[in-house]
Design a protein around this motif. Structure first.
Motif, PDB file in Angstrom:
ATOM      1  N   SER A 254       0.836  -1.195   0.000  1.00 45.85           N
ATOM      2  CA  SER A 254       0.000   0.000   0.000  1.00 45.85           C
ATOM      3  C   SER A 254       0.878   1.255   0.000  1.00 45.85           C
ATOM      4  O   SER A 254       1.859   1.327   0.728  1.00 45.85           O
ATOM      5  CB  SER A 254      -0.880  -0.046   1.246  1.00 45.85           C
ATOM      6  OG  SER A 254      -1.832   0.961   1.174  1.00 45.85           O
ATOM      7  N   GLY A 255       0.539   2.197  -0.861  1.00 43.23           N
ATOM      8  CA  GLY A 255       1.290   3.453  -0.915  1.00 43.23           C
ATOM      9  C   GLY A 255       2.529   3.409  -1.788  1.00 43.23           C
ATOM     10  O   GLY A 255       3.315   4.352  -1.817  1.00 43.23           O
TER      11      GLY A 255
ATOM     12  N   LYS B 204       1.246   2.414  -7.153  1.00 44.88           N
ATOM     13  CA  LYS B 204       0.594   1.652  -8.220  1.00 44.88           C
ATOM     14  C   LYS B 204      -0.557   2.456  -8.846  1.00 44.88           C
ATOM     15  O   LYS B 204      -0.645   2.602 -10.054  1.00 44.88           O
ATOM     16  CB  LYS B 204       0.054   0.314  -7.675  1.00 44.88           C
ATOM     17  CG  LYS B 204       1.102  -0.530  -6.969  1.00 44.88           C
ATOM     18  CD  LYS B 204       0.546  -1.855  -6.473  1.00 44.88           C
ATOM     19  CE  LYS B 204      -0.560  -1.772  -5.424  1.00 44.88           C
ATOM     20  NZ  LYS B 204      -0.134  -1.200  -4.122  1.00 44.88           N
TER      21      LYS B 204
HETATM   22  N1  LIG Z   1      -4.015  12.932  -3.985  1.00 44.60           N
HETATM   23  C1  LIG Z   1      -2.852  12.730  -3.393  1.00 44.60           C
HETATM   24  N2  LIG Z   1      -2.167  13.733  -2.824  1.00 44.60           N
HETATM   25  C2  LIG Z   1      -0.997  13.537  -2.192  1.00 44.60           C
HETATM   26  N3  LIG Z   1      -0.397  12.334  -2.094  1.00 44.60           N
HETATM   27  C3  LIG Z   1      -1.010  11.287  -2.642  1.00 44.60           C
HETATM   28  C4  LIG Z   1      -2.273  11.403  -3.323  1.00 44.60           C
HETATM   29  N4  LIG Z   1      -2.651  10.188  -3.760  1.00 44.60           N
HETATM   30  C5  LIG Z   1      -1.681   9.333  -3.356  1.00 44.60           C
HETATM   31  N5  LIG Z   1      -0.693   9.984  -2.696  1.00 44.60           N
HETATM   32  C6  LIG Z   1       0.510   9.381  -2.114  1.00 44.60           C
HETATM   33  O1  LIG Z   1       1.262   8.786  -3.163  1.00 44.60           O
HETATM   34  C7  LIG Z   1       1.817   7.541  -2.746  1.00 44.60           C
HETATM   35  C8  LIG Z   1       1.363   6.455  -3.709  1.00 44.60           C
HETATM   36  O2  LIG Z   1      -0.050   6.291  -3.616  1.00 44.60           O
HETATM   37  P1  LIG Z   1      -0.855   5.227  -4.487  1.00 44.60           P
HETATM   38  O3  LIG Z   1      -2.292   5.477  -4.239  1.00 44.60           O
HETATM   39  O4  LIG Z   1      -0.385   5.286  -5.884  1.00 44.60           O
HETATM   40  O5  LIG Z   1      -0.415   3.848  -3.814  1.00 44.60           O
HETATM   41  P2  LIG Z   1      -0.885   2.371  -4.150  1.00 44.60           P
HETATM   42  O6  LIG Z   1       0.339   1.578  -4.437  1.00 44.60           O
HETATM   43  O7  LIG Z   1      -1.947   2.387  -5.169  1.00 44.60           O
HETATM   44  O8  LIG Z   1      -1.463   1.888  -2.735  1.00 44.60           O
HETATM   45  P3  LIG Z   1      -2.717   0.930  -2.389  1.00 44.60           P
HETATM   46  O9  LIG Z   1      -2.198  -0.472  -2.501  1.00 44.60           O
HETATM   47  O10 LIG Z   1      -3.063   1.293  -0.989  1.00 44.60           O
HETATM   48  O11 LIG Z   1      -3.825   1.237  -3.350  1.00 44.60           O
HETATM   49  C9  LIG Z   1       1.367   7.329  -1.315  1.00 44.60           C
HETATM   50  O12 LIG Z   1       2.394   7.718  -0.482  1.00 44.60           O
HETATM   51  C10 LIG Z   1       0.173   8.240  -1.180  1.00 44.60           C
HETATM   52  O13 LIG Z   1       0.057   8.706   0.155  1.00 44.60           O
END
Ligand SMILES: Nc1ncnc2c1ncn2[C@@H]1O[C@H](COP(=O)(O)OP(=O)(O)OP(=O)(O)O)[C@@H](O)[C@H]1O
Ligand SMILES: [Mg+2]
Length: 269
Positions: free
Chosen positions: A37-38, A41
């Protein structure tokens, strides 16, 4: 689709979230993106789809889709691209459907807007799509509302809507995560089948390595906004070069074992 050195920034507070991602999705191929997570992706997918959230921007790199560099795209070109060329389904199908409009009507609307079909043609095509995603009674589902269907059935409806305009690329971002294991497997089978039948290329995003291992040709492992491993799925699983990938594989083996033990326990009970 070719993604080169993609960097994504948050403008306030100023920080880089994705630090240079490269990958290629081959025509008819299936690419898996895994990571905790985070790890970036969803932002990577959002950049490819041109739907980055407010205060988040693509600061560097290029996305090329069928040879067109999306950096030069205006609003209309993005609208034309989304749905018709590249489409996506996400984790919570319910939130992408209007609760007060019958499901069939919602897919009709996509077909009328994106493909310019008449009311009658749209209804026919919607029924075909509902049966293509293996909903048992398309006529019934056509007239139902979102709250009347299970999560797995709703995800099938959302997949039908996503493929309605005839896209060439489908991104499934945690599309099976909220579903129970059996339904998850059924939806993955559906995606694989649609890939063959509708000639789709797939991007499957999951935090579950097992999901990706089942259906992807290539896998990209992300951590903290970086790619830590990228290659053919067999090679990555058999000889991972990165410590984090090794950890993911060993955790999966452990959880796989847990599941077997758990199911045996249930059988005994
Ligand atoms: N709108 C936003 N504004 C600021 N930071 C963001 C925003 N959206 C995501 N992030 C940050 O960017 C990073 C990547 O987020 P992302 O949602 O792409 O992760 P992910 O791999 O899809 O996680 P998950 O498995 O929880 O869906 C994280 O640190 C998140 O906190
Ligand atoms: Mg995500």
């Amino acid at each position: 689709m070719q993604v080169r050195d993609l960097r994504i920034r948050c403008t306030f507070p100023d920080s880089e979230l994705v630090h240079g991602v490269n990958f290629t999705l081959r025509r008819g191929g299936t690419l898996g993106i895994v990571g905790e997570s985070g790890s970036g992706k969803t932002l990577t997918c959002a950049a490819v789809l041109g739907i980055l959230p407010k205060q988040v921007e693509l600061s560097h790199g290029t996305v090329e889709i069928f040879g067109s560099n999306t950096a030069s795209f205006g609003k209309q070109q993005w609208v034309d691209l989304r749905g018709n060329v590249i489409s996506a389904v996400f984790q919570d199908p319910g939130s992408y459907l209007n609760p007060s409009i019958r499901l069939g009507k919602q897919i009709n609307e996509v077909l009328r807007v994106k493909k310019g079909l008449s009311r009658k043609q749209a209804k026919q095509e919607t029924l075909r799509l509902l049966s293509a995603v293996h909903l048992r009674d398309p006529e019934l589902v056509y007239d139902q509302y979102a709250h009347e269907l299970s999560g797995g059935m709703l995800q099938r409806v959302v997949i039908a809507a996503a493929i309605a305009p005839g896209p060439k690329i489908l991104i499934a971002d945690e599309a099976t995560t909220a579903l129970d294991v059996t339904v998850q497997a059924e939806v993955l089978d559906l995606l694989t089948e649609l890939k063959e039948r509708e000639g789709l290329s797939l991007v499957i995003v999951s935090h579950d390595l097992a999901v990706v291992a089942q259906i992807c040709d290539d896998v990209l492992v992300m951590r903290s906004g970086e790619i830590v491993e990228y290659g053919p799925t067999d090679e990555v699983l058999q000889s991972p070069s990165n410590e984090y990938t090794k950890l993911l594989i060993s955790e999966h083996q452990r959880y796989g074992l847990d599941r077997i033990i758990e199911s045996e326990r249930l059988q005994v009970a």
